[in-house]
Design an enzyme around this catalytic site. Structure first.
Site, PDB file in Angstrom:
ATOM      1  N   ARG A  34     -13.160   0.670  -6.832  1.00 46.62           N
ATOM      2  CA  ARG A  34     -11.717   0.518  -7.025  1.00 46.62           C
ATOM      3  C   ARG A  34     -11.348  -0.833  -7.641  1.00 46.62           C
ATOM      4  O   ARG A  34     -10.393  -0.916  -8.428  1.00 46.62           O
ATOM      5  CB  ARG A  34     -10.978   0.729  -5.701  1.00 46.62           C
ATOM      6  N   ARG A  68      -5.086  -7.659  -6.031  1.00 49.98           N
ATOM      7  CA  ARG A  68      -5.718  -6.578  -5.278  1.00 49.98           C
ATOM      8  C   ARG A  68      -5.888  -5.379  -6.213  1.00 49.98           C
ATOM      9  O   ARG A  68      -5.133  -5.205  -7.166  1.00 49.98           O
ATOM     10  CB  ARG A  68      -4.826  -6.184  -4.094  1.00 49.98           C
ATOM     11  N   HIS A  69      -6.862  -4.549  -5.918  1.00 53.90           N
ATOM     12  CA  HIS A  69      -7.053  -3.305  -6.674  1.00 53.90           C
ATOM     13  C   HIS A  69      -5.777  -2.460  -6.640  1.00 53.90           C
ATOM     14  O   HIS A  69      -4.932  -2.592  -5.747  1.00 53.90           O
ATOM     15  CB  HIS A  69      -8.220  -2.506  -6.102  1.00 53.90           C
ATOM     16  N   GLU A 112     -14.191  -5.865   0.545  1.00 55.40           N
ATOM     17  CA  GLU A 112     -13.272  -5.760   1.667  1.00 55.40           C
ATOM     18  C   GLU A 112     -14.016  -5.939   2.986  1.00 55.40           C
ATOM     19  O   GLU A 112     -15.256  -5.841   3.045  1.00 55.40           O
ATOM     20  CB  GLU A 112     -12.580  -4.388   1.623  1.00 55.40           C
TER      21      GLU A 112
END
Length: 209
Positions: free
Chosen positions: A58, A8-9, A82
């Site tokens: 991001r 994940r970022h 997302e």
């Protein structure tokens, strides 16, 4: 045999403010950038065929920090974005609870019933995650591929990997920023090797050997 390294970022400004991001964006914090660098160090010895990232700012910032000085193909895939949260995006959790208490409760506690038109449902996310993983498997039959995405997308991918249903989506562990999960894919079968590991952050806490 194909290995997906899924992360994940890093932490963002809106994460700190507890704002829903969805398809909107905010920059990584200094801590988020540092954690991405530490993950890059952790993965420095892994030879990647490619890095495939959500096109959000991001995730791209995170991908670039992980890659560092390496020469690696960095590909964007819209299907790794997302969940689209429509009018919720940019609002804090408290603001959303006030405007849509039942929908907010369903988001976290009853994923099967969650709807937020004109945004996406979890079923919608599941469909696009399935297609992008199939395409990655067709393109890279073997080797290592780094996938950089978002919490809901990653939780959905791990749920699929475990052959679980959407009602289990938020079962532990939570997917923290720059956490690492590893999935082995062979002949269409997925095996979860590592889930949501954040041991590379220990260096920040002074726990590194």
């Amino acid at each position: 045999m194909l290995y997906l390294y899924v992360t994940r970022h890093g932490e963002t400004e809106w994460n700190v403010q507890k704002r829903m991001q969805g398809h909107l964006d905010s920059n990584l914090t200094a801590e988020g950038l540092l954690h991405a660098e530490l993950l890059g160090k952790r993965l420095a010895s892994v030879e990647f065929e490619a890095v495939i990232s959500s096109p959000s700012v991001r995730t791209m910032q995170t991908s670039e920090k992980i890659i560092g000085d390496r020469t690696l193909p960095l590909k964007k895939d819209e299907r790794l974005k997302e969940i689209h949260l429509a009018t919720w995006e940019g609002k804090t959790h408290d603001e959303i609870k006030a405007m849509a208490p039942n929908d907010f409760d369903n988001f976290w506690n009853n994923p099967l019933e969650f709807r937020n038109d004109p945004g996406e449902s979890f079923y919608d996310v599941k469909s696009r995650v399935e297609t992008v993983i199939k395409d990655i498997e067709k393109t890279y039959q073997s080797g290592n591929v780094l996938v950089v995405s978002h919490a809901v997308v990653i939780k959905t991918l791990l749920m699929i990997c475990k052959n679980n249903t959407l009602d289990t989506l938020w079962d532990p562990p939570f997917i923290n920023g720059t956490s690492l999960s590893i999935i082995k894919i062979q002949n269409g079968k997925m095996d979860l090797i590592l889930e949501g590991d954040t041991s590379h952050k220990d260096e920040v806490l002074g726990h590194a050997d």
